[in-house]
Design a protein around this motif. Structure first.
Motif, PDB file in Angstrom:
ATOM      1  N   PHE A  61       0.841  -1.197   0.000  1.00  0.00           N
ATOM      2  CA  PHE A  61       0.000   0.000   0.000  1.00  0.00           C
ATOM      3  C   PHE A  61       0.870   1.237   0.000  1.00  0.00           C
ATOM      4  CE2 PHE A  61       0.342  -0.789   4.670  1.00  0.00           C
ATOM      5  CZ  PHE A  61       0.810   0.453   5.094  1.00  0.00           C
ATOM      6  N   HIS A 109       0.144 -10.901   2.966  1.00  0.00           N
ATOM      7  CA  HIS A 109      -0.529 -10.248   1.848  1.00  0.00           C
ATOM      8  C   HIS A 109      -1.141 -11.256   0.876  1.00  0.00           C
ATOM      9  CE1 HIS A 109       2.998 -11.248  -0.640  1.00  0.00           C
ATOM     10  NE2 HIS A 109       3.733 -10.850   0.386  1.00  0.00           N
ATOM     11  N   TYR A 159      -5.111  -6.279   6.508  1.00  0.00           N
ATOM     12  CA  TYR A 159      -6.424  -5.637   6.597  1.00  0.00           C
ATOM     13  C   TYR A 159      -7.437  -6.515   7.328  1.00  0.00           C
ATOM     14  CZ  TYR A 159      -3.857  -3.522   2.758  1.00  0.00           C
ATOM     15  OH  TYR A 159      -2.863  -2.963   1.994  1.00  0.00           O
ATOM     16  N   LEU A 173      -9.296   2.667   3.885  1.00  0.00           N
ATOM     17  CA  LEU A 173      -8.597   1.916   2.849  1.00  0.00           C
ATOM     18  C   LEU A 173      -9.356   2.070   1.538  1.00  0.00           C
ATOM     19  CD1 LEU A 173      -6.601  -0.210   1.717  1.00  0.00           C
ATOM     20  CD2 LEU A 173      -8.138  -1.980   2.636  1.00  0.00           C
ATOM     21  N   HIS A 232     -13.097  -5.975  -3.610  1.00  0.00           N
ATOM     22  CA  HIS A 232     -12.068  -6.059  -4.653  1.00  0.00           C
ATOM     23  C   HIS A 232     -12.590  -5.460  -5.959  1.00  0.00           C
ATOM     24  CE1 HIS A 232      -9.470  -8.507  -2.098  1.00  0.00           C
ATOM     25  NE2 HIS A 232     -10.555  -9.159  -1.739  1.00  0.00           N
ATOM     26  N   ARG A 255      -9.283   1.076  -2.662  1.00  0.00           N
ATOM     27  CA  ARG A 255      -8.718  -0.014  -3.467  1.00  0.00           C
ATOM     28  C   ARG A 255      -9.298   0.008  -4.875  1.00  0.00           C
ATOM     29  NH1 ARG A 255      -9.539  -5.254  -0.392  1.00  0.00           N
ATOM     30  NH2 ARG A 255      -7.503  -4.774   0.524  1.00  0.00           N
ATOM     31  N   ASN A 312      -3.742  -0.587  -3.399  1.00  0.00           N
ATOM     32  CA  ASN A 312      -4.258  -0.197  -2.092  1.00  0.00           C
ATOM     33  C   ASN A 312      -3.682   1.160  -1.712  1.00  0.00           C
ATOM     34  OD1 ASN A 312      -5.676  -2.696  -1.403  1.00  0.00           O
ATOM     35  ND2 ASN A 312      -3.633  -3.605  -1.244  1.00  0.00           N
TER      36      ASN A 312
END
Length: 298
Positions: A29, A140, A146, A62, A159, A64, A69
């Motif tokens: 990120f 990850h 997260y 956050l 997503h 995305r 990210n």
């Protein structure tokens, strides 16, 4: 942000690749800090990002799209937040966060003291350029950072697809006069970056030196080091991360799609959108994105 306990992981391969000493595998990120999170959020949404989760205990969101990210940090920690958003952190995906952190410290990096609240992960970090931080993340894949620190926003696709296949290409870093060699050595010694040959330069703003990460092609990214013009007095105090580079397989198609979303691009005598790249106009006094022709995975 705060993630991974600093304890040895017996399940990880102990053998390091000499060309990729910390098992670097891309960017997890990039973080902005700002006193105007809603305004920055609108800029990000125009760029195709969607808010997908909120931090459990801090004023942090956050955003995305696809593999990208971006964290917007508006958490007040005793120091007044800037009205203009500041690029203040980059999180690197690595093979083993604890080992990467120890290696960086052994080679002269400065540790960032952890400030972790109850039930938060402890992400090891070192100081980067200016006031920025470099985090090391090894969670990850199936389980991510997260999953612990953030709560999904109800009803939101976690997503969302990327606009025109956008992916992280790199970061532009402004540095002081005659500091190129110092910063090149920093990234080379700590992370295994190498100088990119001049004939392999990218985009429409190829000034300065470009460093290539040792990641596999699918997650490779670049850091561009730019000194001030020769006529400018020393600006070492102004060193910092300046803008994010996003890769696109078709720059002009991406520009067209983002333009429809309300994004304005620089079109001047010196800089204009073409098949090699494009530059968004600066918003909120400090936020811009460079689109660079790059096929993901190459």
């Amino acid at each position: 942000m705060a993630a991974v306990a600093l304890s040895p992981n017996p399940d990880r391969e102990a053998i390091a690749d000499a060309s990729n000493p910390i098992g670097l595998d891309g960017i997890e990120f990039i973080e902005y800090s700002t006193a105007r999170p809603q305004a920055l959020g609108q800029v990000l949404e125009n760029m195709g990002f969607k808010p997908v989760a909120r931090h459990r205990s801090r004023e942090v969101l956050l955003y995305r799209q696809g593999p990208l990210n971006i964290i917007v940090n508006a958490h007040f920690k005793g120091t007044a937040l800037s009205e203009q958003p500041v690029l203040n952190a980059v999180a690197l995906r690595v093979r083993d966060a604890a080992a990467a952190y120890r290696r960086a410290l052994d080679r002269g990096a400065w540790a960032v003291p952890a400030q972790v609240e109850v039930m938060e992960l402890n992400i090891p970090a070192v100081h980067g350029v200016g006031t920025s931080r470099i985090y090391f993340v090894d969670r990850h894949k199936e389980f991510s950072i997260y999953d612990v620190d953030f709560t999904p926003i109800p009803g939101v696709d976690q997503h969302p697809p990327a606009v025109a296949g956008l992916h992280f290409f790199g970061i532009v870093q402004y540095i002081g006069n005659e500091r190129t060699e110092d910063w090149t050595e920093f990234y080379r010694e700590l992370f295994g970056f190498i100088d990119l040959p001049a004939e392999q330069r990218f985009g429409i703003l190829p000034k300065g030196r470009i460093l290539r990460s040792p990641c596999p092609p699918v997650s490779r990214f670049y850091i561009q080091l730019i000194e001030p013009e020769a006529t400018v007095l020393d600006v070492e105090d102004d060193e910092g991360l300046h803008r994010i580079g996003l890769g696109s397989a078709d720059v002009l198609a991406t520009v067209a799609e983002l333009s429809q979303r309300g994004v304005d691009f620089v079109e001047s005598a010196n800089v204009r959108s073409d098949a090699r790249g494009a530059l968004t106009k600066t918003q909120l006094g400090s936020v811009s994105f460079e689109i660079v022709h790059n096929q993901a995975g190459t």
